[in-house]
Design an enzyme around this catalytic site. Structure first.
Site, PDB file in Angstrom:
ATOM      1  N   LYS A  52      -0.248  -3.027   2.608  1.00  0.00           N
ATOM      2  CA  LYS A  52      -0.382  -2.171   3.791  1.00  0.00           C
ATOM      3  C   LYS A  52      -1.511  -2.693   4.698  1.00  0.00           C
ATOM      4  CE  LYS A  52       1.678   1.668   1.367  1.00  0.00           C
ATOM      5  NZ  LYS A  52       1.563   2.905   0.597  1.00  0.00           N
ATOM      6  N   GLN A  96      -2.678   6.801  -1.512  1.00  0.00           N
ATOM      7  CA  GLN A  96      -1.730   6.065  -2.355  1.00  0.00           C
ATOM      8  C   GLN A  96      -1.424   6.858  -3.629  1.00  0.00           C
ATOM      9  OE1 GLN A  96      -0.252   3.049  -1.458  1.00  0.00           O
ATOM     10  NE2 GLN A  96       1.016   3.464  -3.241  1.00  0.00           N
ATOM     11  N   ASP A 119       2.739   9.146   5.928  1.00  0.00           N
ATOM     12  CA  ASP A 119       3.714   8.977   4.844  1.00  0.00           C
ATOM     13  C   ASP A 119       4.838  10.018   4.963  1.00  0.00           C
ATOM     14  OD1 ASP A 119       3.254   6.805   3.182  1.00  0.00           O
ATOM     15  OD2 ASP A 119       1.744   7.837   1.970  1.00  0.00           O
TER      16      ASP A 119
END
Ligand code: NAP
Length: 283
Positions: A52, A96, A119
């Site tokens: 990322k 994460q 997300d």
């Protein structure tokens, strides 16, 4: 003869478009910043976070990493998120997953303010997707839609079968395919006679997490097969949920693993970071 869907090519195309927009935002004095939180030392999570960061570099998005030790208390993580929610320099926030078992993932996901939830895991943003009123869509399912559209694969009226009903893949995939006017069936571990559904599918999206789960006898001639799975085979090599070597000959299109859906998830994350930045700056 099947055609391979090249996720690297499509993800590079998307990242290139994001980069162009980031440059023109920069000319207006606006920069996009993504805060990435990682808790603990899970090696797979570290790889994802590094990927990322690399994608941020490639698109001109500023990435800020917050690496917290495994033993971080839930309250401490929530207070970092509150700080980032209030930080005007930060446009997008992601934490994460998976988190260590002493931390309530759902609490953490819903602590990220919806305007910065790139997300698209929060209840608010998932709900917005389902009612078709959204600025950002879940990264992996949206990546699948982008792949299919890039290859001009029609969705309207198509019989789409999703295997898997997780909150991060299967369910949002259903919402996006419905929005494209596909007829959607979502299968899961309690589905009776899974092959009955998959053999009738024009498009199969496999998100099971079991290597070579989708076999050639489960697929009709000419089907499109999208493999979201990321597994390791007996030799430790990356593989998907689809028995690629045997299934491919029956397909019109198929995604490989690696190089299919994986790069798309990150490309959509970049796209989402751009989208929230524009929204926050009224662009
Ligand atoms: P998950 O939360 O474990 O969900 C797996 C789903 O598969 C569940 O809904 C489960 O059904 C279903 N399932 C399990 N066994 C089955 C069976 N025998 N028949 C039919 N359905 C069955 O996994 P996930 O997070 O959705 O991820 C799925 C896969 O995608 C994993 O390999 C993951 O690593 C990969 N993934 C890839 C990306 C990417 O960027 N490419 C992103 C996310 C995930 P129940 O609900 O009944 O248990």
């Amino acid at each position: 003869m099947y055609r391979l869907i090249d996720g690297k090519e499509v993800s590079n195309y998307i990242k290139g478009k994001v980069r162009d927009e980031i440059i023109s935002l920069g000319e207006k004095g606006i920069k996009a910043t993504l805060a990435v939180i990682i808790v603990g030392n899970d090696p797979a999570s570290r790889v994802y976070v590094n990927n990322k960061k690399r994608a941020c570099e490639a698109t001109g998005i500023v990435s800020r990493e917050y690496a917290l030790p495994e033993e971080t208390a839930e309250a401490e993580l929530l207070s970092l998120i509150a700080e980032l929610n209030n930080d005007k320099e930060v446009n997008g926030i992601l934490c994460q997953l998976p988190l260590p078992s002493h931390i309530d993932e759902k609490k953490v996901i819903d602590a990220i303010c919806p305007e910065k939830d790139v997300d698209v895991f929060s209840e608010v943003n998932v709900g917005k997707m389902w009612v078709g009123d959204y600025d950002v869509a879940s990264c992996t399912p949206k990546g699948v839609i982008e792949l299919l559209e890039y290859y001009d694969i029609p969705l309207e009226g198509k019989n789409c079968v999703i295997i898997g009903r997780s909150n991060i893949v299967g369910k949002p995939m259903a919402s996006l395919l419905l929005e494209k006017n596909a007829t959607v069936t979502v299968c899961h571990s309690r589905t009776t006679d899974l092959s009955f559904f998959t053999r009738n599918a024009d498009i199969i999206v496999a998100a099971v997490g079991r290597k070579r789960f989708v076999t050639a006898d489960m697929v009709k001639e000419g089907a499109v097969v999208v493999d979201v799975g990321i597994n390791r085979d007996e030799n430790g090599k990356l593989c998907g949920d689809v028995d690629f070597e045997n299934v491919k000959e029956k397909c019109s299109y198929i995604t490989p693993v690696p190089g299919g859906c994986g790069p798309m998830t990150i490309a959509v994350l970049m796209k989402n970071t751009l989208a929230v930045t524009k929204k926050q700056n009224n662009v």
